[in-house]
Design an enzyme around this catalytic site. Structure first.
Site, mmCIF file in Angstrom:
data_model
loop_
_atom_site.group_PDB
_atom_site.id
_atom_site.type_symbol
_atom_site.label_atom_id
_atom_site.label_comp_id
_atom_site.label_asym_id
_atom_site.label_seq_id
_atom_site.Cartn_x
_atom_site.Cartn_y
_atom_site.Cartn_z
ATOM 1 N N ASP A 107 0.814 -1.225 0.000
ATOM 2 C CA ASP A 107 0.000 0.000 0.000
ATOM 3 C C ASP A 107 0.843 1.269 0.000
ATOM 4 O O ASP A 107 0.345 2.352 0.312
ATOM 5 C CB ASP A 107 -0.964 -0.005 1.187
ATOM 6 N N ASP B 184 -3.698 -3.915 -4.265
ATOM 7 C CA ASP B 184 -2.837 -2.715 -4.222
ATOM 8 C C ASP B 184 -1.461 -2.918 -4.854
ATOM 9 O O ASP B 184 -0.729 -1.937 -5.043
ATOM 10 C CB ASP B 184 -2.621 -2.195 -2.783
ATOM 11 N N ASP C 171 -11.764 0.821 6.244
ATOM 12 C CA ASP C 171 -10.703 1.041 5.248
ATOM 13 C C ASP C 171 -9.527 1.816 5.830
ATOM 14 O O ASP C 171 -8.463 1.876 5.218
ATOM 15 C CB ASP C 171 -11.265 1.814 4.052
#
Length: 493
Positions: A271, A309, A456
């Site tokens: 990420d 991601d 999230d």
């Protein structure tokens, strides 16, 4: 029957491996000692059964390292209940009885392991070496069909423009297969045998199930049940006990004849330092972890989403990008098999299909079943179908994809208070529940990849950290999905 079967044996154990996947045969030689190749002696079908074909199951015993292939459901039951074998599901399809152009695949046993023979000379050699005959495991197509016999004065098939029986059978099978594939989805059939042969596995060791179980308000309990009772992917983040964890999941799922959906989420520099930053810290550790996941899977049925991601590499140096491509390729080649289908994450609509396709190619998409879109995002299913098909076109190769529909019931939010659009946006709803009955033949399934109700990230004041339970958000997702009739209400048990 168009898939060649690669046969190899392990000289140390005497065990035999049969597989329609060349990469599995190659890996078995390098990693498990199946170094003696016996060629491709016969052919079977990977496709759902046509007339005269029956499912052949692969069974495995971890103590003796023996494989059994059988068309007998009674034999599957006895081997699993009495002798410690695991049913790894349907491996391929073969004929239930003999006939023209078919060969019997005979099975022999010695010291708890099996060997297979198709010719009289092979059977004679096995008997001479002390192998005991068991039965005909199944009937398959010969890898080298014999030429049609002619007699003096008879006209050859070529001269008479007639086709030999073998060509007629092949044409018939091809036509049936093509018709079957064209009818997928519209006829309600499954995408293939593989992992979708079984329904999805419901994991009750989830935050959603825990919240539902503890909820005392009946209205809220009923809303949480809409999430908790729906099959959702299980995320693996690189823990040292993941092999044991996966093995337990696979045991429970296989016992119920269900297929679990797993998400790999442990790539280094995950990420790019965002809300879900983390991952393992070296290439070698990551590849070792992939090996541990493979051992936990043990060839059993699973759907695997690989590294959400990971295609976002803006924070990486050129050497780190090369490492990431290497790790993703390793995951594809190591985990993909007849029963385990891998899907590499490919972002969501709004990205350039040609750019994404270029990254997927470098990441080993050729060895995967396909790719996954909309993971942890909120796009509508229709927009993701268009996006996925544009990627297939840009790839220039036949691939399939799955769509995360878990929170896409109302599409993207128009605004999110300055936070990223994918981070706990307000007013969203659950999407279509998991199913293989999709609106496009390239889409294998709609899945709930992101567990609805898990945050999230801390993107608004008061939001829990990434992956933590967000109770009020979960209730809103469920309520709006019911209000808009996106999902049907499930009654409390």
């Amino acid at each position: 029957m168009s898939a060649s079967v690669y046969e190899s044996t392990n000289p140390q154990t005497g065990a035999t491996l049969l597989t329609t996947w060349k990469n599995e045969s190659t890996k078995a030689k390098a990693q498990y000692g199946f170094t003696k190749s016996r060629g491709t002696p016969f052919k079977v079908s990977r496709n759902p059964p046509a007339d005269g074909l029956i499912a052949v199951h692969r069974l495995y015993n971890s103590r003796s390292h023996d494989f059994i292939w059988t068309k007998s459901s009674k034999e599957v039951q006895n081997a699993t209940a009495e002798f410690g074998y695991r049913d790894q599901g349907t491996d391929f399809y073969a004929s239930m009885s003999g006939g023209a152009c078919l060969t019997a695949v005979h099975r022999y046993v010695k010291d708890g392991v099996r060997r297979y023979a198709t010719t009289a000379s092979e059977q004679k050699d096995l008997k001479s070496a002390g192998w005991r005959y068991e039965n005909v495991a199944f009937y398959a197509a010969s890898a080298k069909p014999s030429a049609p016999k002619t007699t003096a004065g008879a006209t050859s098939p070529k001269a008479s423009n007639a086709k030999p029986a073998t060509a007629k059978v092949a044409t018939s099978t091809t036509n049936k297969t093509a018709a079957s594939q064209a009818a997928v989805k519209t006829a309600g059939s499954r995408p293939s045998s593989g992992p979708y042969e079984w329904p999805a596995y419901l994991n009750k060791s989830t935050q959603a199930w825990n919240a539902y179980s503890k909820q005392t308000n009946r209205t809220n309990k009923a809303l949480l049940y809409q999430i908790a009772s729906t099959e959702t992917s299980i995320w693996l983040g690189g823990r040292t006990d993941d092999q044991v964890r996966v093995d337990k999941i696979m045991d429970r799922a296989a016992a119920a004849h269900r297929t679990p959906q797993l998400v790999l989420y442990a790539i280094p520099n995950r990420d790019c330092g965002g809300y879900a930053a983390g991952g393992l810290n070296t290439v070698s550790r990551y590849k070792g972890w992939i090996d541990s996941v493979r051992r936990g899977l043990a060839g059993r049925k699973a759907v695997i989403i690989v590294e959400p991601d990971a295609i976002g590499m803006g924070c990486l140096s050129s050497s780190q990008r090369a490492d990431r491509y290497s790790m993703l390729k390793y995951a594809m080649t190591t985990l993909t098999s007849a029963n385990t289908w891998t899907y590499l994450h490919a972002g969501s609509s709004g990205l350039g299909a040609s750019d994404v396709a270029a990254v997927l190619k470098k990441s080993g998409i050729a060895d995967a079943r396909g790719f996954a879109v909309n993971v942890s995002s909120f796009d509508t299913t229709s927009s993701e179908i268009k996006y996925g098909n544009s990627i297939i076109k840009a790839l220039g190769m036949k691939k399939h994809f799955v769509i995360d529909t878990s929170r896409g019931g109302l599409g993207r939010a128009s605004s999110n208070g300055g936070a990223p659009g994918w981070c706990n946006p307000p007013g969203r709803a659950l999407g279509t529940r998991p199913t293989i009955h999709t609106a496009n033949s390239n889409v294998d399934a709609y899945l709930w990849v992101k567990p609805p109700g898990e945050s999230d990230g801390s993107c608004h004041s008061g939001d829990p950290a990434s992956g933590q339970w967000f109770g009020s958000y979960a209730l809103g997702l469920a309520q709006r999905a019911l209000d808009h009739k996106i999902i049907s209400r499930r009654a409390l048990p």
